[in-house]
Write a protein that holds these residues in place. Structure first.
Motif, short mmCIF file in Angstrom:
data_model
loop_
_atom_site.label_atom_id
_atom_site.label_comp_id
_atom_site.label_asym_id
_atom_site.label_seq_id
_atom_site.Cartn_x
_atom_site.Cartn_y
_atom_site.Cartn_z
N ARG A 147 -1.37 -8.97 13.24
CA ARG A 147 -1.52 -8.00 14.31
C ARG A 147 -2.92 -7.38 14.35
O ARG A 147 -3.26 -6.66 15.29
N VAL A 148 -3.68 -7.63 13.32
CA VAL A 148 -5.00 -7.00 13.25
C VAL A 148 -5.96 -7.61 14.26
O VAL A 148 -6.78 -6.92 14.86
N ALA A 149 -5.83 -8.92 14.47
CA ALA A 149 -6.77 -9.61 15.37
C ALA A 149 -6.72 -9.00 16.77
O ALA A 149 -7.77 -8.81 17.40
N ALA A 150 -5.52 -8.67 17.24
CA ALA A 150 -5.38 -8.15 18.61
C ALA A 150 -6.12 -6.83 18.76
O ALA A 150 -6.84 -6.61 19.74
N MET A 162 0.85 -1.20 0.00
CA MET A 162 0.00 0.00 0.00
C MET A 162 0.88 1.24 0.00
O MET A 162 1.81 1.34 0.78
N ALA A 163 0.59 2.18 -0.87
CA ALA A 163 1.33 3.44 -0.88
C ALA A 163 0.63 4.44 0.00
O ALA A 163 -0.57 4.62 -0.09
N VAL A 164 1.36 5.06 0.89
CA VAL A 164 0.75 6.05 1.78
C VAL A 164 1.68 7.25 1.91
O VAL A 164 2.88 7.14 1.73
N ASP A 165 1.08 8.38 2.23
CA ASP A 165 1.89 9.53 2.61
C ASP A 165 2.06 9.46 4.11
O ASP A 165 1.12 9.65 4.86
N LEU A 166 3.25 9.19 4.56
CA LEU A 166 3.48 9.14 5.99
C LEU A 166 3.42 10.55 6.54
O LEU A 166 3.84 11.49 5.88
N PRO A 167 2.88 10.71 7.73
CA PRO A 167 2.75 12.06 8.26
C PRO A 167 4.11 12.75 8.32
O PRO A 167 5.04 12.21 8.90
N GLY A 168 4.20 13.88 7.69
CA GLY A 168 5.42 14.66 7.78
C GLY A 168 6.56 14.17 6.91
O GLY A 168 7.58 14.83 6.77
N PRO A 201 1.67 -5.52 4.66
CA PRO A 201 0.63 -5.88 5.61
C PRO A 201 1.11 -6.86 6.67
O PRO A 201 1.93 -7.73 6.40
N ARG A 202 0.58 -6.67 7.87
CA ARG A 202 0.88 -7.61 8.97
C ARG A 202 -0.44 -8.08 9.55
O ARG A 202 -0.84 -7.63 10.63
N PRO A 203 -1.09 -8.97 8.82
CA PRO A 203 -2.44 -9.37 9.22
C PRO A 203 -2.49 -9.99 10.61
O PRO A 203 -3.51 -9.90 11.30
N TYR A 240 -4.11 2.22 8.34
CA TYR A 240 -2.93 1.74 9.07
C TYR A 240 -3.30 0.55 9.96
O TYR A 240 -2.57 -0.44 10.04
N VAL A 241 -4.44 0.66 10.64
CA VAL A 241 -4.86 -0.43 11.52
C VAL A 241 -5.11 -1.69 10.71
O VAL A 241 -4.68 -2.78 11.08
N GLN A 242 -5.76 -1.52 9.56
CA GLN A 242 -6.04 -2.69 8.71
C GLN A 242 -4.75 -3.36 8.26
O GLN A 242 -4.71 -4.57 8.06
N MET A 243 -3.70 -2.56 8.07
CA MET A 243 -2.41 -3.11 7.63
C MET A 243 -1.62 -3.69 8.80
O MET A 243 -0.53 -4.22 8.61
N GLY A 244 -2.16 -3.51 10.01
CA GLY A 244 -1.47 -4.05 11.18
C GLY A 244 -0.28 -3.19 11.61
O GLY A 244 0.57 -3.63 12.38
N HIS A 245 -0.22 -1.95 11.12
CA HIS A 245 0.89 -1.06 11.50
C HIS A 245 0.43 -0.17 12.63
O HIS A 245 -0.05 0.94 12.42
N LEU A 246 0.54 -0.67 13.85
CA LEU A 246 -0.01 0.04 14.99
C LEU A 246 0.99 1.01 15.59
O LEU A 246 0.61 2.07 16.09
N GLU A 247 2.29 0.66 15.54
CA GLU A 247 3.24 1.55 16.22
C GLU A 247 3.31 2.92 15.57
O GLU A 247 3.56 3.91 16.24
N GLU A 248 3.02 2.99 14.25
CA GLU A 248 2.97 4.30 13.61
C GLU A 248 1.88 5.18 14.25
O GLU A 248 1.98 6.40 14.24
N LEU A 249 0.84 4.52 14.78
CA LEU A 249 -0.32 5.27 15.29
C LEU A 249 -0.13 5.73 16.73
O LEU A 249 -0.74 6.70 17.16
#
Lengths: 286, 198
Positions: free
Chosen positions: B20-23, B1-7, B16-18, B61-70
């Motif tokens: 991590r999504v379940a948690a 997925m292409a995203v503009d990271l904040p800043g 994707p890290r599926p 981001y949550v769907q991709m399992g990238h929680l630490e960015e959040l």
């Protein structure tokens, strides 16, 4: 005479004492008896659910358990308290493992479990039934003819839709019905259910000032003399965070009804506001 | 997925890290995988103008399992829980509940909040309840001011105006059965029923 348990919440014992006094006076005149819930505790408000999923439900649940012991419907004047009590009822009704675990804690810590039998109603819901609208119309001493008011619902009374007592939670009507019953002119305007940002009022006053300005400007464009709320957090926020200059008064619905019913004490309620609302009501005050 | 990271100003790719999504779905009680990015949440969000990630981007981001960015975003703290997004979401996702779960995780990990004043306010509010079971606005305000280390004079005028009109009571009130309140707080801290972040 109908009797209710009454959960004032923390604001109505302090910053919003005028909402408490006006609500008790109006209910008394309409022959509705309010009996304060003994030993009630804070619902946790937005900070409870922000930091603790356990307290988010446990704090409201203690009040529900206390109310069940009184065996009367529970009337709540604060939109945030109302929301959290109703959300907690839905959480308990869903009966997931977390809810069963919480109920075991309730039995152990509070001495009795929650049985799901208490009915929770917001003040607006009680005042806006067809029967009560009739009673209000019949009791009006000083009809508020010509007073243009913007009914402001905010977030928590109608969102999520499952907590709402309106036919259409996106287009609530109950407050307008009460305002019309006391002879005032409720206005159509667009920001009725917008968020005023009250949960960020202290931590990000800059952002909240912007939201308040948007809401007040929308009411002014619609031609309102004042805003009307049914939530102590909305009222404090809108009353306290307008830019200096042409501030718009912000009433509690109970105050508006109380003035129209000619109740003693109305001047005292209004003297506690930050934006003085008495000029807008001069023609109607006893 | 292409995203503009904040800043970041440039596009980055997230894998994707599926797993991590379940948690986070469990912690928030929300089925985040249902989101199909219609963006109605961002269209209605009253605080979107101040967020570093809009609500639909945050959910992606949550769907991709990238929680630490959040954990380090303003978004999770600026969500006012007004639930406009919930009312509009065609899939019934409660974004505020997801933001709450991420706030709790960030606090549990003792990460510095991007909106430290918001965190300080919530903590001061709960600390005020913990002892007496009811909020005492005046002492909560003082505790918040000390904790947030913001300018002490901010809102001084408003506080004084409220005080003059009797809106800030000097003495706190409390419930009679304070041990019940303390027991509930203790249970929250033990992490019973989806742990706390107090």
């Amino acid at each position: 005479m109908a009797r209710y348990s009454y959960y004032p919440g923390c604001s109505l014992h302090a910053s919003a004492a005028e909402y408490d006094a006006a609500t008790r006076a109006v209910f008394g005149r309409l022959d509705l008896q309010l009996q304060e819930l003994a030993d009630w505790n804070c619902c946790g408000a937005s900070s409870g659910h922000a930091l603790s999923p356990y307290l988010a439900h446990a704090l409201p649940l203690r009040n529900l358990v206390l109310a069940e012991a009184q065996d009367q419907e529970l009337v709540v004047p604060c939109a945030a308290c109302y929301n959290l009590l109703r959300v907690t009822q839905a959480f308990m009704a869903a009966n997931h493992e977390e809810a069963r675990e919480l109920n075991r804690d309730a039995e152990e810590i509070l001495g009795r479990p929650y049985r799901g039998q208490v009915v929770v109603r917001h003040v607006l819901e009680v005042l806006s039934t067809p029967a009560m609208l009739g009673a209000i119309r019949a009791s009006v001493r000083r009809p508020l003819h010509g007073l243009a008011l913007a009914a402001y619902y905010g977030c928590l009374l109608n969102r999520p839709a499952s907590v709402s007592f309106e036919e259409n939670p996106e287009q609530p009507q109950r407050m307008e019905k009460v305002l019309a019953a006391v002879g005032a002119k409720p206005l159509p305007w667009p920001a009725r259910t917008d968020c005023c940002g009250a949960s960020l009022a202290l931590s990000r006053p800059d952002l909240v000032g912007h939201l308040v300005h948007e809401i007040v400007s929308a009411a002014r464009r619609a031609g309102a003399a004042a805003l009307v709320t049914v939530c102590p957090l909305c009222q404090a926020n809108l009353d306290g965070r307008q830019p200096k200059g042409r501030e718009m008064p912000v009433f509690y619905l109970s105050e508006v009804v109380g003035v129209a019913l000619g109740l003693k004490g109305a001047a005292g309620w209004l003297a506690r506001h930050l934006v003085d609302p008495r000029p807008a009501l001069r023609a109607y005050l006893a | 997925m292409a995203v503009d990271l904040p800043g970041a100003g440039a596009q980055a790719y997230l894998s994707p890290r599926p797993e991590r999504v379940a948690a986070i779905e469990r912690a928030s009680g929300q089925r985040i995988s249902l989101c199909y990015q219609c963006q109605k949440c961002s269209g209605g969000c009253p605080l979107g103008f101040a967020m570093d990630l809009l609500p639909h981007q945050f959910i992606r981001y949550v769907q991709m399992g990238h929680l630490e960015e959040l954990w380090h975003t303003r978004t999770i703290w600026l969500c006012a829980a007004c639930r406009t997004c919930v009312a509009r979401c065609p899939n019934g996702i409660d974004l505020a509940a997801v933001a709450d779960a991420l706030k709790q995780e960030a606090v549990r990990r003792r990460l510095p909040a991007k909106e430290s004043a918001v965190q300080a306010f919530h903590q001061a509010f709960l600390a005020s309840l913990q002892n007496r079971g009811r909020l005492h606005e005046l002492s909560m305000l003082i505790r918040y001011k000390l904790k947030s280390r913001g300018p002490l004079t901010q809102d001084l005028d408003l506080g004084l105006a409220m005080f003059r009109r009797g809106k800030l009571k000097l003495l706190p009130e409390g419930v009679r059965r304070q041990k019940e309140i303390r027991a509930l707080f203790a249970r929250a801290q033990q992490g019973g029923n989806g742990s706390g972040a107090l």
